[in-house]
Write an enzyme that holds these catalytic residues in place. Structure first.
Site, PDB file in Angstrom:
ATOM      1  N   CYS A  98       0.854  -1.191   0.000  1.00 34.91           N
ATOM      2  CA  CYS A  98       0.000   0.000   0.000  1.00 34.91           C
ATOM      3  C   CYS A  98       0.885   1.234   0.000  1.00 34.91           C
ATOM      4  CB  CYS A  98      -0.969  -0.009   1.169  1.00 34.91           C
ATOM      5  SG  CYS A  98      -0.338   0.695   2.688  1.00 34.91           S
ATOM      6  N   HIS A 100       0.268   4.040   1.186  1.00 37.19           N
ATOM      7  CA  HIS A 100       0.134   4.905   2.368  1.00 37.19           C
ATOM      8  C   HIS A 100       1.059   4.487   3.500  1.00 37.19           C
ATOM      9  CE1 HIS A 100      -4.099   5.397   0.590  1.00 37.19           C
ATOM     10  NE2 HIS A 100      -3.338   6.401   0.207  1.00 37.19           N
ATOM     11  N   HIS A 101       1.294   3.178   3.627  1.00 37.17           N
ATOM     12  CA  HIS A 101       2.124   2.691   4.741  1.00 37.17           C
ATOM     13  C   HIS A 101       3.284   1.818   4.286  1.00 37.17           C
ATOM     14  CE1 HIS A 101      -2.042   3.321   6.261  1.00 37.17           C
ATOM     15  NE2 HIS A 101      -1.401   3.929   7.241  1.00 37.17           N
ATOM     16  N   HIS A 167      -5.286  -6.116   3.578  1.00 39.02           N
ATOM     17  CA  HIS A 167      -4.321  -5.025   3.722  1.00 39.02           C
ATOM     18  C   HIS A 167      -3.694  -5.153   5.103  1.00 39.02           C
ATOM     19  CE1 HIS A 167      -5.723  -2.442   0.220  1.00 39.02           C
ATOM     20  NE2 HIS A 167      -6.507  -3.504   0.214  1.00 39.02           N
ATOM     21  N   CYS A 169      -1.831  -3.230   6.556  1.00 42.15           N
ATOM     22  CA  CYS A 169      -1.889  -1.974   7.325  1.00 42.15           C
ATOM     23  C   CYS A 169      -3.191  -1.875   8.101  1.00 42.15           C
ATOM     24  CB  CYS A 169      -1.699  -0.767   6.400  1.00 42.15           C
ATOM     25  SG  CYS A 169      -2.961  -0.558   5.151  1.00 42.15           S
TER      26      CYS A 169
HETATM   27 ZN    ZN Z   1      -1.926   1.222   4.119  1.00 40.42          ZN
END
Ligand code: ZN
Length: 215
Positions: A98, A100-101, A167, A169
């Site tokens: 991902c 974002h992380h 996911h 995360c």
């Molecule tokens: Zn993420």
């Protein structure tokens, strides 16, 4: 919208020669900083080689920036005769990260298309999945990119891509919902307009979400 035109090889940061491109040593120094920031001693024996290992792992995780997915589908076959029924490749396992992380996304992709004169080698479909998966992603974009690349290369009557993924995360940090999975769908052409085709798709995949699979 999804990479360079066929015949060109995309350049990633490691190949590019821009003065802003970090070197391998820069990348390893950044990992060392993160180790320090987490509260560890990067000189400790077990961690001494970690920056170089992490950098090499990143090369594998993000190898998709070095490949052109359009080029993978440049060779199509017109010898499928009058076969124009659904081609469904299901349960293509993928691993992505991902954006974002930078934490893993792990799941299954199901890809179908309705050939119009042209078909493509089945393994190429799985390779297209891998090229896009080995980039920093969100599941929604990954779903669209796979569908659009097939659509552009094959000009079929329709394309369907469904991804069901976990996911990490979300399962191992943040809200900590270990059993959750995320389903995304992209329908193009006849799949978008014909609910019977979507039903056939779900029957072929062998599972059907509570929504009934409508767009
Ligand atoms: Zn993420």
């Amino acid at each position: 919208m999804h990479g360079p035109s066929p015949g060109t090889v995309s350049m990633n940061a490691r190949e590019a020669t821009s003065p802003h491109t970090p070197s391998r040593a820069d990348a390893e120094a950044a990992v060392r900083t993160l180790i320090l920031w987490a509260g560890e001693d990067p000189e400790r024996e077990g961690l001494q080689d970690t920056p170089s290992r992490v950098t090499r792992a990143y090369e594998a995780f993000f190898a998709g920036y070095q490949e052109d997915p359009d080029a993978l589908l440049a060779t199509t076959f017109e010898e499928a005769g009058d076969f124009d029924d659904m081609v469904l490749v299901r349960n293509i396992r993928f691993e992505s990260h991902c954006e974002h992380h930078l934490v893993p996304i792990i799941g299954m992709v199901h890809v179908a298309y309705l050939p119009h004169r042209r078909v493509v080698g089945l393994s190429k479909i799985a390779r297209v999945v891998d090229v896009y998966a080995r980039r920093m992603q969100i599941q929604e974009r990954l779903t669209s990119q796979i569908a659009q690349t097939l659509h552009d290369a094959l000009q079929p009557r329709g394309v369907a891509v469904v991804i069901d993924a976990q996911h990490l995360c979300m399962t191992t940090r943040g809200v900590h919902k270990p059993a959750s999975s995320t389903l995304t769908q992209r329908w193009i052409g006849d799949f978008k307009t014909d609910p019977h085709l979507r039903r056939d798709f779900w029957q072929g995949v062998g599972s059907r979400p509570a929504t009934g699979g409508s767009a």
